[in-house]
Motif scaffolding. Structure first.
Motif, PDB file in Angstrom:
ATOM      1  N   GLY A  69       0.833  -1.039  -0.033  1.00 50.98           N
ATOM      2  CA  GLY A  69      -0.011  -0.006   0.048  1.00 50.98           C
ATOM      3  C   GLY A  69       0.865   1.105  -0.021  1.00 50.98           C
ATOM      4  O   GLY A  69       0.188   2.268  -0.095  1.00 50.98           O
ATOM      5  N   VAL A  78      -4.342  -1.411  -5.168  1.00 45.39           N
ATOM      6  CA  VAL A  78      -2.961  -2.182  -4.406  1.00 45.39           C
ATOM      7  C   VAL A  78      -2.853  -3.651  -4.927  1.00 45.39           C
ATOM      8  O   VAL A  78      -3.966  -4.326  -5.285  1.00 45.39           O
ATOM      9  N   SER A 103      -9.247  -3.215  -2.670  1.00 46.17           N
ATOM     10  CA  SER A 103      -8.904  -1.976  -3.037  1.00 46.17           C
ATOM     11  C   SER A 103      -9.542  -1.105  -3.902  1.00 46.17           C
ATOM     12  O   SER A 103      -9.520  -0.003  -4.188  1.00 46.17           O
TER      13      SER A 103
END
Length: 419
Positions: free
Chosen positions: A194, A367, A382
């Motif tokens: 991340g 991500v 994500s």
């Protein structure tokens, strides 16, 4: 000052996650390798359809040709696919460029062409780099356009077809877009944990073409001049440049040449990449390459021609870029995210934007990991988590919850409002 409640528009992102996943799979199932022009055009058709509900003026244009050196060492035209631009509210006082690319590193004959789902992840060509990011971009703009603050921020989407090969055709288009906007958001994938990319190295791609003299390998070997040997000596000396300047790396990556083993080869080719972290290192690298070429040409019967150059400048962490990162991090904290960033040797179109003077954050996509391999994946959640970050950032800017101050002449300077 009381912060507006953005919940209704952020909740739209979660509600649309399943639809975004279906649309992403559709994109990933279209091969859009950088040199697959029919695939890139088909992808542009689908993206035009998928982004149509946002409104805006769509401009699609063919980039035409640049030049490249083929594996025989000959220059030839290099055709690129279409570039897609969508603009809305261009007269707004703050204008934001949202950028991504349509191409992937997987050519049409690559075995990695299919998409599969497993718990929590989607595997497929380009799902992270960068087609997942296009869905995040769309979610952000959809939330903004459905909010009461639509029209307070002008936006431009720019999708190019040649990022994975250094943006040789689209570089002027990127520069022009950077000059008419005040900040940039680029939807490359984040790191697998991340983390966002901060400072980036610059990059240069080069081709050295070596010429010798052909001769019979048995009867007249002494009359030949072996181009492969010249290339090997050059490559060895080139690789020895590693470690001579901090932050400079050289990677010989591809060789071609030769033919029947009973002929002294008179042609060989080397492709190599150079990464630098300071723009002043360009001159040092170019000087060393000139020296190495002179060493080969000083040998009787040999010649070498060097093609290429530095296509992407380093992207430093400037004060304005740091302000934008701080704004993104503060926005993330309001969503329970702890966002960090770090330097990387990789480069992207964020380098091009920075070189044109546009502060930008260039890892706002999904991500994921194992990009540029047949194990590429993205984390499905994500689509929602990163899908909420960008819209919240846009909504805060549009509602004047935070301000990005535009300096005279159009260059951007940012700071958060004190509250």
């Amino acid at each position: 000052m009381t912060e507006p409640d953005y919940t209704p528009w952020l909740d739209q992102v979660d509600a649309a996650a399943a639809s975004a996943q279906r649309d992403l799979i559709r994109l990933a199932e279209i091969n859009s390798g950088s040199n697959n022009l029919p695939g890139l055009r088909a992808l542009a058709d689908v993206l035009t359809e998928q982004f149509a509900p946002l409104g805006g003026t769509v401009t699609r244009s063919e980039l035409g040709c640049t030049r490249r050196v083929n594996d025989a060492g000959e220059e030839e035209p290099w055709e690129h696919g279409p570039v897609l631009s969508i603009r809305k509210w261009p007269e707004a006082p703050l204008r934001i460029l949202l950028m991504g690319h349509m191409d992937t590193v997987f050519p049409v004959d690559h075995p990695f062409q299919s998409v599969r789902t497993e718990p929590g992840r989607l595997h497929g060509p380009g799902v992270a780099d960068l087609k997942g990011g296009l869905m995040v971009m769309r979610s952000a703009l959809s939330a903004l356009e459905n909010s009461p603050w639509a029209g307070r921020v002008g936006w431009e989407i720019l999708l190019n077809p040649d990022e994975e090969i250094g943006s040789p055709g689209s570089a002027p288009v990127i520069t022009a877009a950077a000059q008419r906007n005040h900040l940039g958001l680029v939807y490359e994938p984040s790191m697998p944990d991340g983390t966002l990319a901060g400072a980036r190295k610059g990059s240069g791609n080069f081709v050295a073409v070596f010429s010798g003299r052909a001769a019979h390998a048995g009867r007249e070997h002494h009359l030949g001049r072996n181009a492969i040997r010249a290339m090997a000596d050059f490559t060895s000396a080139l690789d020895d440049l590693n470690g001579q300047r901090p932050g400079v790396t050289v990677n010989p990556g591809f060789v071609a040449g030769g033919g029947p083993v009973n002929v002294v080869p008179d042609r060989a080719l080397l492709r190599f990449n150079v990464r630098i972290d300071l723009v002043e290192h360009e001159d040092w690298v170019l000087g060393e390459l000139k020296r190495l070429c002179a060493g080969i040409m000083g040998r009787e019967g040999f010649d070498v021609v060097l093609h290429g150059g530095f296509g992407r400048k380093p992207k430093p962490m400037t004060p304005d870029t740091r302000r934008l990162f701080d704004l993104v991090a503060d926005t993330g904290s309001r969503l329970g995210m702890s966002l960090a960033w770090g330097p990387t040797g990789g480069c992207c179109d964020g380098n091009n934007l920075a070189a044109a003077g546009l502060p930008n954050v260039d890892t706002l996509g999904v991500v994921g990991g194992s990009i540029h391999s047949d194990q590429e994946y993205m984390e499905l959640d994500s689509l929602s988590s990163r899908g909420r970050l960008s819209p919240l950032l846009l909504l805060r800017l549009a509602s004047n919850d935070v301000a990005w101050h535009v300096a005279p002449g159009g260059l951007a300077r940012g700071r958060e409002n004190g509250r």
